[in-house]
Design an enzyme around this catalytic site. Structure first.
Site, PDB file in Angstrom:
ATOM      1  CB  CYS A 154      34.480  37.261  44.385  1.00 25.10           C
ATOM      2  SG  CYS A 154      36.048  37.979  45.182  1.00 25.10           S
ATOM      3  CB  CYS A 175      36.629  36.423  49.300  1.00 30.85           C
ATOM      4  SG  CYS A 175      36.225  37.977  48.959  1.00 30.85           S
ATOM      5  CB  CYS A 210      41.531  44.474  39.070  1.00 32.91           C
ATOM      6  SG  CYS A 210      42.491  45.482  40.303  1.00 32.91           S
ATOM      7  CG  ASP A 249      16.338   0.139  36.652  1.00 38.55           C
ATOM      8  OD1 ASP A 249      16.374  -0.840  36.265  1.00 38.55           O
ATOM      9  OD2 ASP A 249      15.791   0.438  37.983  1.00 38.55           O
ATOM     10  CG  ASP A 300      14.482   3.001  41.261  1.00 35.93           C
ATOM     11  OD1 ASP A 300      15.048   2.044  40.746  1.00 35.93           O
ATOM     12  OD2 ASP A 300      13.241   3.202  41.756  1.00 35.93           O
ATOM     13  CG  ASP A 331      38.197  45.022  37.798  1.00 33.35           C
ATOM     14  OD1 ASP A 331      38.423  43.843  37.076  1.00 33.35           O
ATOM     15  OD2 ASP A 331      38.195  44.902  39.192  1.00 33.35           O
TER      16      ASP A 331
END
Length: 713
Positions: free
Chosen positions: A17, A20, A363, A407, A604, A690
């Protein structure tokens, strides 16, 4: 003299997650000599810019202390570590460290329950032992994170709540809470793996082997060993092992695995094919145009992984919010535990229990994951449809677009002229086409290519031409079957043979439609006219209509002449600005922005690069130049005009999903906060709320992986 900056790249296992990733960023950034740190939990990558004095081992130790696995992915450093690297993300979920810990904790809790029923006197100690199985690793991670600069981690909230529950003799609940927390982590990991696999599965589309043709013989080789320029043989039913150009053969190409389009495309010599697509019905000889690491699918995967490291404004806001939110939860929990007993005569054990429950309710897992999970799923879903977005900020910004500047050549049109009309005088149209093709045989001029392609499509015979030669600035002449031929511009033909009023009117009508007219003279008589134009893409009208339906205005910015541009613009119903230089396109984009519009520029070519850079969002058509692709914020890999509207739709879908996730995460917390304070729910329902919210938010985000957008058909 300062140490030279260098970049180290790692694969980190166990990042499930956004929190982390934040912990790892915080920990690594505290190391001396570290300049910048970028993490992506969705692709499990870590990039660190640091001085040469900082040893790689120091970075690895810091990450491992937080409970994650790490291996270098740098070419030089990865030698001898490749096996570890491969193992980090492999294997079924139940073989992961978190899953094994969860299973062990679950078994310990079950054993404690049975032991407590059989020998009531040891119930407290049995549950304490079961609690230790799950809590000790969590507490170790909490302490490591605290020393590494993240004192208010989710693991710390869990540790405080569990220890507090033991103090007030709610040991059984404490053990249950830790188990539910570990289950939630495992579910997060499974969900993250699924999101990760959705984009990585693209790499599985490319076959492992290819049939290499050399010196008249065919040899089976590893697909990743193919060099640019090599010739490969692709049999019916085989997947393309590399990006390439067809040099012989014609076949239907099924691009559904890469683009999602269900209708196969007919392709022949000169057409490009993508790695991973399927050759349906004929043998093809293909010249490789990109090495394995640079093929379409590899570029898609790389761009998406890099994009996932770039945070959207909403994601950055949630990250900042959570930094203050978690300490606030600790304060709130302490106040709930202390204020009622001190000031209102409440029972200490009861209010401490409620305070601990507030910690668990607070949490931030579900809240923190609500945005990045949706962004990652959206980026992956877009990539699978050929929509490459360079970061969450781009994905979020697309929904705000009010004007799209496009374009013409190669964007709204196919980028190659085709014969649209054939007018014959005193002979058949097929005869006019055959004679014109005879003169143009062997020429690479765009108009010649258009005539030859039409002859091939109509199966018109192409007789041999003698004395064929170009007449500079006018056309081409030659002889066919004893007849003198001259294929020229209308002006050059008129100089040689005056055109009749009817013929002149026809030429003028074609010119008004933006078509170039070639006049065929046979023995100094007008035999026919061929009208040629770069035609709009098949989905151009539908794509512009979809943008209009979304309330987005459109304008064509082109360097082409006004007559041709106006004709294309009229047929598509779009405002036209023509005969523009690159700086003119950039100026117009700035003017539109000055009017308060949010502008997306689509192009492009090299001449589109300044305008792409100036626009709020620059979008390159995938068949364009590398300069356009590098300058742009996003790319439409499979050059479909409808995909501009699809990008906007995807952005709206993702942002709607994020709103749902945040509402769900905060809503559940609010409900359980009230029920906990009034005594209806306790510790384990709090953590279940949670964990449940985290799972629901993640599953809701993963729904985006099924996004398909509108079909080009």
């Amino acid at each position: 003299m300062t140490d030279e900056l260098m970049e180290s790249r790692y694969h980190v296992g166990g990042m499930d997650c956004a929190s982390c990733a934040t912990k790892i960023e915080t920990a690594v950034s505290r190391l001396p000599g570290v300049s910048t740190v970028n993490t992506s939990y969705t692709s499990e990558t870590l990039r660190v810019q640091h001085t040469s004095a900082l040893a790689r081992s120091a970075i690895e130790r810091q990450v491992k202390a937080l409970g994650y696995t790490i291996a270098s992915t740098d070419k030089a450093a990865a030698e001898g570590e490749g096996d570890e690297h491969l193992e980090l993300g492999s294997g079924p979920w139940w073989q992961s460290k978190k899953a094994k810990l969860t299973i062990g904790c679950g078994l310990a809790l079950a054993a404690a329950y049975i032991a407590g029923r059989l020998i009531p006197g040891i119930e407290h100690w049995a549950f304490l032992a079961a609690l230790a199985v799950g809590l000790v690793p969590v507490a170790r991670r909490a302490i490591s994170a605290a020393f590494a600069g993240s004192p208010f981690s989710i693991e710390m909230l869990m540790t405080i709540a569990a220890v507090g529950a033991v103090v007030i003799e709610a040991t059984e609940e404490a053990a249950t809470v830790v188990l539910l927390f570990l289950v939630g982590e495992v579910l997060e990991g499974v969900a993250a793996s699924r999101a990760r696999a959705s984009i990585q599965s693209l790499t599985a589309l490319v076959p492992k082997t290819a049939l290499l043709e050399q010196n008249g013989t065919t040899t089976e080789v590893a697909a990743d060993s193919l060099a640019v320029g090599a010739t490969i043989l692709v049999r019916p039913g085989d997947r393309m092992p590399a990006d390439g150009e067809i040099i012989e053969g014609e076949s239907a190409i099924d691009e559904a695995p890469v683009t999602g389009e269900s209708v196969p495309k007919r392709k022949g010599p000169g057409d490009m094919v993508f790695a991973g697509t399927i050759n349906a019905d004929a043998v093809l000889r293909v010249r490789v145009t990109a090495a394995a690491r640079d093929n379409t699918i590899a570029r898609v995967v790389k761009l998406v992984e890099e994009a996932q490291e770039s945070k959207a404004p909403t994601e950055r806001f949630i990250d900042q919010f959570s930094r203050y939110y978690t300490p606030a939860v600790l304060v709130a929990g302490a106040l709930v535990a202390v204020v009622p007993p001190l000031l209102m005569g409440g029972v200490w054990s009861e209010w401490i229990y409620k305070g601990l429950a507030v910690l668990l309710i607070g949490c931030p897992c579900a809240l923190v994951i609500s945005t990045p999970a949706a962004i990652a799923a959206g980026l992956s879903a877009g990539a699978r449809r050929g929509l490459l977005l360079k970061g969450g900020a781009v994905l979020e910004g697309l929904r705000k677009i009010t004007t799209v500047a496009l374009d013409k050549t190669g964007t709204l049109t196919e980028g190659k002229p085709v014969v649209t009309d054939i007018v014959a005088y005193d002979r058949s149209e097929a005869d006019v086409l055959s004679l014109a093709a005879a003169l143009e045989t062997g020429s690479s001029h765009p108009l010649a290519v258009a005539i030859l392609a039409r002859a091939k499509a109509d199966k018109a015979p192409v007789p041999p031409a003698g004395d064929a030669k170009a007449v500079p600035g006018k056309g081409v002449s030659g002889r066919v079957g004893g007849k003198t031929l001259f294929l020229a511009s209308a002006q050059a033909a008129h100089e040689q043979v005056p055109l009749s009023p009817e013929q002149t009117a026809q030429v003028t009508a074609f010119n008004d439609e933006g078509k170039t007219v070639s006049v065929l003279l046979v023995d100094d008589k007008v035999a026919g006219l061929l009208a040629i134009r770069d035609e709009p893409r098949a989905d151009a009208a539908a794509g512009l209509a979809a943008l209009k339906e979304a309330g987005i205005t459109t304008v064509m910015l082109t360097g082409d002449n006004k007559r041709t541009a106006a004709a294309i613009g009229k047929s598509l119903g779009i405002e036209v600005r023509a005969e523009l230089l690159p700086e003119d396109k950039q100026r117009i984009v700035r003017e539109l922005q000055g009017q308060g519009r949010v502008v997306a520029k689509i192009g492009d070519g090299i001449n589109d690069a300044p305008a792409l850079a100036a626009a709020d969002i620059g979008i390159a058509m995938g068949g364009g130049t590398d300069v356009a692709l590098e300058t742009a914020d996003a790319a439409i890999l499979h050059v479909r005009v409808i995909d501009i509207a699809n990008m906007v739709d995807l952005s709206k879908s993702v942002m709607g999903n994020i709103t749902q996730n945040i509402t769900l995460a905060l809503g559940l917390k609010a409900v359980f906060l009230v029920t906990t304070v009034i005594g209806i729910t306790g510790l384990w329902p709090a953590i279940l709320a949670d964990t449940g919210a985290t799972v629901l938010v993640t599953l809701n985000a993963l729904r985006l992986l099924g996004w398909k957008g509108r079909s080009a058909a």
